[in-house]
Motif scaffolding. Structure first.
Motif, short mmCIF file in Angstrom:
data_model
loop_
_atom_site.label_atom_id
_atom_site.label_comp_id
_atom_site.label_asym_id
_atom_site.label_seq_id
_atom_site.Cartn_x
_atom_site.Cartn_y
_atom_site.Cartn_z
N GLU A 49 0.86 -1.18 0.00
CA GLU A 49 0.00 0.00 0.00
C GLU A 49 0.89 1.23 0.00
N PRO A 50 0.76 2.08 -1.00
CA PRO A 50 1.61 3.28 -1.00
C PRO A 50 1.31 4.20 0.19
N ASP A 51 0.07 4.16 0.67
CA ASP A 51 -0.29 4.90 1.87
C ASP A 51 -0.87 3.91 2.85
N TYR A 52 0.02 3.32 3.66
CA TYR A 52 -0.45 2.35 4.64
C TYR A 52 -1.32 3.08 5.65
N THR A 53 -2.48 2.53 5.92
CA THR A 53 -3.38 3.18 6.86
C THR A 53 -2.67 3.34 8.19
N PRO A 54 -2.38 4.56 8.58
CA PRO A 54 -1.62 4.73 9.82
C PRO A 54 -2.46 4.33 11.02
N ALA A 55 -1.88 3.52 11.87
CA ALA A 55 -2.56 3.14 13.10
C ALA A 55 -2.51 4.32 14.05
N THR A 56 -3.60 4.64 14.66
CA THR A 56 -3.61 5.70 15.66
C THR A 56 -4.08 5.10 16.97
N LEU A 57 -3.61 3.89 17.24
CA LEU A 57 -3.94 3.21 18.48
C LEU A 57 -3.57 4.08 19.67
N VAL A 58 -4.50 4.34 20.52
CA VAL A 58 -4.22 5.04 21.75
C VAL A 58 -4.70 4.14 22.88
N ALA A 59 -3.77 3.49 23.54
CA ALA A 59 -4.10 2.60 24.65
C ALA A 59 -2.95 2.64 25.64
N ASP A 60 -3.27 2.83 26.88
CA ASP A 60 -2.25 2.88 27.93
C ASP A 60 -1.15 3.89 27.60
N GLY A 61 -1.53 5.02 27.04
CA GLY A 61 -0.57 6.08 26.75
C GLY A 61 0.29 5.86 25.53
N VAL A 62 -0.05 4.90 24.66
CA VAL A 62 0.75 4.60 23.47
C VAL A 62 -0.03 4.98 22.23
N GLU A 63 0.64 5.70 21.33
CA GLU A 63 0.08 5.98 20.00
C GLU A 63 1.07 5.46 18.98
N GLN A 169 0.72 22.96 31.87
CA GLN A 169 0.85 21.64 32.47
C GLN A 169 1.96 20.89 31.74
N ALA A 170 2.91 20.38 32.50
CA ALA A 170 4.04 19.67 31.90
C ALA A 170 3.57 18.40 31.21
N ARG A 171 4.10 18.16 30.03
CA ARG A 171 3.77 16.96 29.27
C ARG A 171 5.08 16.39 28.74
N ARG A 172 5.39 15.16 29.12
CA ARG A 172 6.63 14.52 28.69
C ARG A 172 6.29 13.36 27.76
N LEU A 173 6.85 13.40 26.55
CA LEU A 173 6.56 12.39 25.54
C LEU A 173 7.85 11.83 24.97
N VAL A 174 7.79 10.58 24.53
CA VAL A 174 8.89 9.94 23.81
C VAL A 174 8.33 9.46 22.48
N TYR A 175 9.00 9.82 21.38
CA TYR A 175 8.70 9.30 20.06
C TYR A 175 9.87 8.42 19.67
N GLU A 191 8.21 1.10 8.33
CA GLU A 191 8.76 1.72 9.55
C GLU A 191 7.67 1.83 10.62
N THR A 192 8.10 1.88 11.85
CA THR A 192 7.19 2.02 12.99
C THR A 192 7.62 3.19 13.85
N LEU A 193 6.66 3.99 14.29
CA LEU A 193 6.90 5.11 15.18
C LEU A 193 5.88 5.04 16.31
N LEU A 194 6.37 5.04 17.53
CA LEU A 194 5.50 5.01 18.70
C LEU A 194 5.62 6.30 19.49
N ARG A 195 4.50 6.73 20.04
CA ARG A 195 4.52 7.86 20.98
C ARG A 195 4.13 7.32 22.34
N LEU A 196 4.98 7.58 23.31
CA LEU A 196 4.71 7.17 24.69
C LEU A 196 4.58 8.43 25.55
#
Length: 196
Positions: A49-63, A169-175, A191-196
């Motif tokens: 798929e040239p445009d893989y449907t991006p997962a926008t899973l949001v569960a337990d603070g993970v995207e 409000q402080a917000r700390r994220l890891v990509y 490729e995979t990219l996670l946001r925590l």
């Protein structure tokens, strides 16, 4: 332990053992495991798929996002998950962005320009680059914009740490993940990219 997902910036060749890589381990995370398994199944079927449907899973603070995204524009940043991640960054006391990136090609200047904008707005912005992994334009954009750039030959990590201050409000994220700041990582690679 069930439903384990391991996400790393490391490849399997031996030199990776002496380079700076990151490794994330999620245990007992059924939702994240299911999304990764579905993606793996698509790859095993050689689904293209040239445009893989991006997962926008949001569960337990993970995207989560997957590539490729052929419709994304690496030069302008349209459709780029890194640009989208920085779009809502709020500058305030202690606001900071730290990037460690193995490969950052001149084809993705929009990220560098956005980091410079945030630096000029008052955020602390620091970047670690592999000297042979960055095009000549990227360090120039960053350094001319006041961003502190460190060159480290051993870096093979691909992550961004964000300390933002939305509504005071402080917000700390890891990509983190396998995603380099290159055009192929955005538009053609698995490729995979996670946001925590």
């Amino acid at each position: 332990t069930r439903d384990v997902v391991v996400q790393s910036s490391a490849n399997f060749p031996q030199p990776q053992l002496v380079q700076a890589n990151h490794l994330l381990v999620f245990r007992n995370h059924a939702a994240l495991h299911a999304v990764h398994r579905a993606y793996w199944d698509d790859l095993a079927r050689q689904q293209r798929e040239p445009d893989y449907t991006p997962a926008t899973l949001v569960a337990d603070g993970v995207e989560l996002w997957f590539s490729p995204q052929r419709s994304a524009d690496p030069r302008t940043g349209a459709g780029d998950p890194i640009i989208e991640a920085l779009a809502d960054f709020a500058v305030g006391p202690g606001a900071a962005i730290h990037v460690a990136m193995a490969f950052w090609s001149d084809a993705r200047p929009a990220i560098a320009h956005r980091l410079v904008e945030l630096r000029r707005a008052g955020a602390q912005v620091r970047v670690i680059l592999a000297p042979d992994g960055a095009g000549p334009t990227i360090p120039a954009i960053l350094e001319e914009g006041g961003v502190e750039v460190t060159r480290l030959a051993a870096v093979h990590s691909k992550y961004m740490l964000v300390h933002s201050m939305p509504r005071r409000q402080a917000r700390r994220l890891v990509y983190a993940g396998s995603h380099n700041y290159t055009s192929p990582a955005l538009r053609s690679n698995d490729e995979t990219l996670l946001r925590l």
